[in-house]
Design a protein around this motif. Structure first.
Motif, PDB file in Angstrom:
ATOM      1  N   VAL A  10      31.560  37.285  29.305  1.00  0.00           N
ATOM      2  CA  VAL A  10      32.146  38.026  30.437  1.00  0.00           C
ATOM      3  C   VAL A  10      31.065  38.870  31.102  1.00  0.00           C
ATOM      4  O   VAL A  10      30.715  39.783  30.392  1.00  0.00           O
ATOM      5  N   PHE A  14      32.272  42.959  35.692  1.00  0.00           N
ATOM      6  CA  PHE A  14      33.620  42.708  35.574  1.00  0.00           C
ATOM      7  C   PHE A  14      34.660  43.856  34.754  1.00  0.00           C
ATOM      8  O   PHE A  14      35.736  43.753  34.706  1.00  0.00           O
ATOM      9  N   ILE A  22      38.728  43.401  31.300  1.00  0.00           N
ATOM     10  CA  ILE A  22      38.219  42.828  32.635  1.00  0.00           C
ATOM     11  C   ILE A  22      39.430  43.439  33.747  1.00  0.00           C
ATOM     12  O   ILE A  22      40.473  43.679  33.571  1.00  0.00           O
ATOM     13  N   ARG A  71      36.939  42.048  43.393  1.00  0.00           N
ATOM     14  CA  ARG A  71      38.256  41.427  42.985  1.00  0.00           C
ATOM     15  C   ARG A  71      37.991  39.963  43.027  1.00  0.00           C
ATOM     16  O   ARG A  71      38.412  38.960  42.412  1.00  0.00           O
ATOM     17  N   ILE A  74      35.921  38.261  40.508  1.00  0.00           N
ATOM     18  CA  ILE A  74      36.428  38.130  39.106  1.00  0.00           C
ATOM     19  C   ILE A  74      37.343  37.084  39.305  1.00  0.00           C
ATOM     20  O   ILE A  74      37.714  36.215  38.381  1.00  0.00           O
ATOM     21  N   TRP A  77      35.853  33.681  39.069  1.00  0.00           N
ATOM     22  CA  TRP A  77      35.254  33.537  37.755  1.00  0.00           C
ATOM     23  C   TRP A  77      36.525  33.003  36.903  1.00  0.00           C
ATOM     24  O   TRP A  77      36.356  32.161  35.890  1.00  0.00           O
ATOM     25  N   CYS A  78      37.616  33.784  36.888  1.00  0.00           N
ATOM     26  CA  CYS A  78      38.713  33.234  36.005  1.00  0.00           C
ATOM     27  C   CYS A  78      39.031  31.878  36.447  1.00  0.00           C
ATOM     28  O   CYS A  78      39.428  31.106  35.515  1.00  0.00           O
TER      29      CYS A  78
END
Length: 405
Positions: A10, A14, A22, A71, A74, A77-78
């Protein structure tokens, strides 16, 4: 996310600097550091810290700026790591801003928009601690107190202050800081008098309860001069709150408020003249809740340090009996207060009638028990002083077999 972090790396930026998890809703503080909203709001508003956790700089501006760019990174990335079991965080709801709160407050001054604005503000203040601090910081107190004060003028009929009911509800739930509470006490138009009128004239029990609970918070931070200048009507309305038994919260707030203001002699007299003592004795007779009983005994002890208070206690048919029966039946605190009350009576009001009544009611036996059992040293000392003081009279009674001196 603990399992996920063992399988994939990670990015450090983040992670929230406080929780090291996270970030779901990254926001940037005035110091330039980005945190997860829940973590930094807990730090600032629940834990009441006033410095940036990373830089240790003081936080002056408490408004948090959403970091939309981070945001989105993130969330992307998720999505890319969904095969590893990473769930994409939903886009958070945008919280209310200072500008929106100020607009609602301004609209509350308009008769056409007042109720709509106040209902929205109530929803906002009940949402979280951050909103409470935001509302206080943008001057909500001034708007709300103006609405309440204007509705409680002498020309305003009782029962029509609907806007004031909402404003008072909001003002109480703001849970003002010490500075905010002191500002209420220092208002030129005397907001204490306004809340006293609310206790007397408000149509709803809820508003009367909020008035006394707000007063309780205010007088916890009051200066001595503000406490000693209270109007007799203030005590009359507190007595009426106890008589009406609005709610357990209101009763406890009233007792706590009385405990705050009755250490001053003039207030003890005003409270006694307002009829507080018989109301407290009647309440004590039926009370089964430990903390409430302790507070009643504390207030009674304060009032009975005045001649007027002791006279009211002795004029009540069950005054001495009810007080003495609380010894060893509630708690050590209540027992000590009961003995202190009896001590005040014995020292300053112990005429022959009173001394004989204490014997007939079994109070002397109770005091003898106090000096023989394990209890507080101060309590024993007070009991012993009473017994020595009137020992010659009580020793003549055939029912007393102990050495009183």
């Amino acid at each position: 996310m603990g399992d996920v972090q063992t399988e994939i790396e990670v990015p450090r930026y983040f992670l929230c600097p406080i929780s090291l998890e996270i970030m779901k809703d990254p926001v940037t503080l005035s110091t330039g550091i980005t945190y997860d909203r829940d973590s930094i709001e807990n730090w600032l508003f629940s834990q009441k810290k006033d410095v940036c956790p990373v830089t240790k700089q003081g936080v002056v501006d408490i408004e948090l700026t959403p970091n939309h760019t981070l945001r989105r990174f993130i969330q992307s990335w998720c999505t890319l790591n969904a095969s590893f079991g990473v769930e994409r965080f939903p886009t958070p709801r945008i919280p209310i801003s200072n500008t929106e709160i100020i607009k609602l407050l301004r609209d509350s001054k308009s008769p056409q928009h007042q109720m709509t604005s106040l209902k929205r503000l109530k929803t906002v203040v009940l949402e979280n601690e951050k909103n409470k601090r935001l509302m206080e910081s943008v001057g909500a107190v001034g708007y709300l107190t103006t609405i309440i004060t204007n509705s409680m003028t002498s020309s305003s009929p009782a029962g029509e202050a609907t806007g004031a009911d909402e404003a008072l509800n909001i003002l109480y739930h703001l849970k003002l800081s010490t500075i905010g509470l002191k500002s209420l006490l220092n208002m030129g138009d005397n907001f204490v008098e306004t809340l006293t009128r609310v206790m007397k004239r408000a149509a709803s029990y809820e508003s009367r309860a909020y008035a006394v609970m707000l007063l309780k918070s205010m007088f916890e931070v009051a200066e001595p001069m503000q406490v000693t200048s209270l109007n007799p009507n203030f005590f009359m309305q507190l007595v009426q709150i106890l008589i009406d038994q609005i709610s357990q919260k209101a009763t406890k707030a009233t007792l706590k408020l009385l405990i705050s203001v009755c250490p001053w002699g003039r207030n003890r007299i005003k409270a006694a003249e307002a009829g507080l003592v018989p109301v407290l004795i009647d309440a004590l007779l039926d009370c089964t809740e430990k903390r409430t009983s302790e507070m009643i005994m504390t207030v009674l002890n304060q009032i009975c340090q005045s001649a007027e208070g002791r006279a009211e206690l002795l004029n009540h048919a069950g005054g001495l009996a009810v007080v003495s029966k609380k010894i060893f039946r509630v708690s050590s605190v209540a027992s000590e207060k009961a003995v202190r009350i009896l001590h005040s009576v014995a020292v300053f009001s112990g005429n022959s009638r009173v001394v004989q009544e204490m014997l007939e009611l079994g109070i002397v036996k109770k005091l003898l028990l106090v000096v023989q059992v394990e209890c507080g040293s101060k309590m024993k000392e007070k009991a012993r002083e009473i017994l020595k003081m009137h020992g010659r009279v009580w020793k003549k009674s055939s029912c007393i077999t102990f050495n009183l001196v």
